[in-house]
Enzyme design. Structure first.
Site, PDB file in Angstrom:
ATOM      1  N   LYS A 160     -34.004 -62.617 -32.354  1.00 32.04           N
ATOM      2  CA  LYS A 160     -33.217 -63.224 -31.273  1.00 32.04           C
ATOM      3  C   LYS A 160     -31.731 -63.392 -31.570  1.00 32.04           C
ATOM      4  O   LYS A 160     -31.134 -64.415 -31.221  1.00 32.04           O
ATOM      5  CB  LYS A 160     -33.797 -64.596 -30.908  1.00 32.04           C
ATOM      6  N   ASP A 196     -42.326 -72.794 -32.220  1.00 30.04           N
ATOM      7  CA  ASP A 196     -42.308 -73.387 -30.870  1.00 30.04           C
ATOM      8  C   ASP A 196     -43.621 -73.174 -30.113  1.00 30.04           C
ATOM      9  O   ASP A 196     -44.016 -74.005 -29.287  1.00 30.04           O
ATOM     10  CB  ASP A 196     -41.111 -72.879 -30.041  1.00 30.04           C
TER      11      ASP A 196
HETATM   12  C1  BGC Z   1     -39.905 -65.512 -32.757  1.00 31.86           C
HETATM   13  C2  BGC Z   1     -41.078 -66.460 -32.628  1.00 31.86           C
HETATM   14  C3  BGC Z   1     -40.853 -67.406 -31.474  1.00 31.86           C
HETATM   15  C4  BGC Z   1     -40.506 -66.655 -30.210  1.00 31.86           C
HETATM   16  C5  BGC Z   1     -40.237 -67.572 -29.033  1.00 31.86           C
HETATM   17  C6  BGC Z   1     -39.591 -64.851 -31.430  1.00 31.86           C
HETATM   18  O1  BGC Z   1     -38.436 -64.083 -31.539  1.00 31.86           O
HETATM   19  O2  BGC Z   1     -40.164 -64.530 -33.720  1.00 31.86           O
HETATM   20  O3  BGC Z   1     -41.281 -67.173 -33.812  1.00 31.86           O
HETATM   21  O4  BGC Z   1     -42.026 -68.157 -31.268  1.00 31.86           O
HETATM   22  O5  BGC Z   1     -39.374 -65.846 -30.434  1.00 31.86           O
HETATM   23  O6  BGC Z   1     -39.201 -68.442 -29.276  1.00 31.86           O
END
Ligand code: BGC
Length: 451
Positions: A160, A196
């Protein structure tokens, strides 16, 4: 749709490439099921794309947890510090503050990132006169982590848009504790790290005993579910654990990283991926989540404008730039009443395309619908995969994330596609999980305190 087909055949053809029929959905579920089994098993775990990380959360809340806890929530564009008071099953008080995470913090040194987190925590505690309170803190850290305990999680890779250095392969609980110690002005105890999705599941399970899945469709996408401990080979005590269940953080965003989703991906997906911060990683997530949906729409629009089939004669410098078509715009455009294009016109106006051509705006909406429908279909495949894997016939799914929360049709699209796939065999409910990251962290901290 018929109108788009006749008036904008090029756009229609592009959108057709994003179509996923039921047959393909079943194939996706099959492939996903395989990856999950591989993730759970010792022999195949290292090769699996869906890692199925052990969360060390084995107890769901009873609804009787009480007390005051701190929670930190890092995982999207904002960072939050929360003070959560569990007063009764129906009253949970959350007092919190949101802090923006700058690009410099996301991409700079890990030490600076954790110092910033500790500083926000300290400011918050001072504001709330909590410097001397011995509170337990749950750290919601929403990135793939390999856990060795409830308070031990090693970051496997950033996702992200984060890439702070010196954090991958480190135990982030230790990094947080060290940053707190460097300040020396707080008494809090970091007792748990969680994802989360886990927070979302816990938060939903606080009021619904049959909640068995937590899902996020926001900046990123992921889900966790309740597995039988005896199937969790990566958990050292799996054969003789006194507790029958373990929450598994699937990290399903990485599904497809080995090519198994290429049969449904388009060249626009390839384009979005190749310009992302983590090329060839998080392939399923890049087809589903908010960080990428707007970008997909943007690529399609730019191509159609280059071919001079939409917004004829207008050039938008802004739209040529990466990241300029926010996923929030999709939500706004699809929130227009049928046959009306007020939001759509406003969005385009802000992007430097002043138009009252309703046909163009209709085509734009169709493109947005194509991307959100595909996202919801893929997320529905994931949920159905987990439901079949657990073999339950009645459950609630706790869901959070900006796409699910704000998109006007996402819930309906999920329902519709899950109904198609499950065909009346399972009773399920999709529930918006209010502030899973905060409440969930408090609940886990509370459950830890009980042990
Ligand atoms: C992460 C996860 C997370 C999800 C939603 C992903 O990019 O790897 O750990 O739960 O995003 O936030």
């Amino acid at each position: 749709m018929d109108e788009v087909r006749t008036l904008y055949p090029d756009a229609y053809k592009i959108c057709q490439q994003f179509e996923i029929d039921q047959h393909k959905m079943e194939e996706i579920i099959l492939r996903m099921t395989r990856e999950i089994s591989m993730g759970l098993a010792k022999d195949t775990h290292s090769r699996a794309t869906i890692k199925c990380f052990v969360t060390y959360v084995q107890d769901l809340p009873t609804g009787r947890e009480r007390g005051r806890y701190l929670a930190l929530d890092l995982g999207g564009t904002n960072f939050r510090v929360l003070l959560v008071t569990l007063e009764s099953e129906s009253t949970v008080n959350i007092d919190g503050k949101t802090y923006g995470i700058s690009k410099e913090l996301m991409e700079g040194s890990g030490v600076k990132l954790f110092d910033f987190i500790a500083q926000c925590l300290s400011d918050f505690c001072k504001d709330h006169k909590l410097e001397n309170a011995n509170l337990s803190l749950g750290f919601t850290f929403s990135f793939p982590c390999k856990q060795l305990g409830i308070d031990n999680g090693t970051l496997v890779a950033w996702t992200k848009g984060f890439k702070a250095d010196g954090v991958v392969n480190k135990n982030v609980v230790e990094l947080l504790r060290e940053a707190i110690t460097r300040r020396g002005d707080l008494k809090v105890q970091v007792v748990a790290i969680l994802n989360d999705t886990t927070g979302t599941l816990m938060s939903c399970a606080f009021t619904r005993q049959n909640c068995k899945i937590g899902m996020i469709v926001g900046t990123g996408s992921n889900a966790c579910y309740v597995e039988k401990t005896s199937n969790v080979e990566m958990f050292p005590g799996y054969q003789n654990s006194p507790k029958p269940h373990m929450i598994i953080n699937c990290e399903w965003g990485a599904f497809g990283d080995n090519g198994v989703l290429d049969f449904v991906r388009t060249r626009y997906d390839v384009e979005v991926d190749s310009h992302s911060m983590n090329p060839k990683k998080q392939i399923y997530e890049k087809c589903i989540s908010g960080m990428y949906m707007g970008e997909l729409v943007r690529y399609i629009l730019v191509e159609l404008m280059d071919r001079d089939v939409i917004f004829k004669g207008v050039k938008s410098q802004t739209l040529q730039q990466r990241g300029k078509f926010d996923t929030r715009f999709i939500t706004e455009i699809e929130s227009d009443e049928p046959g009306k294009f007020r939001n759509a016109a406003m969005v385009m106006d802000n992007l430097g395309i002043r138009t009252s051509n309703e046909k163009d705006l209709m085509c734009l909406r169709y493109i947005c619908e194509t991307i959100s429908t595909r996202s919801a279909k893929l997320a529905a495949c994931g949920l159905v995969c987990l439901i079949r894997k657990m073999n339950v016939k009645d459950l609630a799914v706790g869901i959070d994330g900006s796409v699910y929360r704000f998109h006007p049709h996402y819930h309906r699209l999920l329902m519709q596609n899950m109904n198609l796939l499950l065909n009346g065999t399972v009773r399920f409910e999709l529930v918006l999980s209010e502030d899973g990251s905060g409440r969930g962290a408090a609940l886990i901290a509370a459950v830890c305190a009980k042990d």
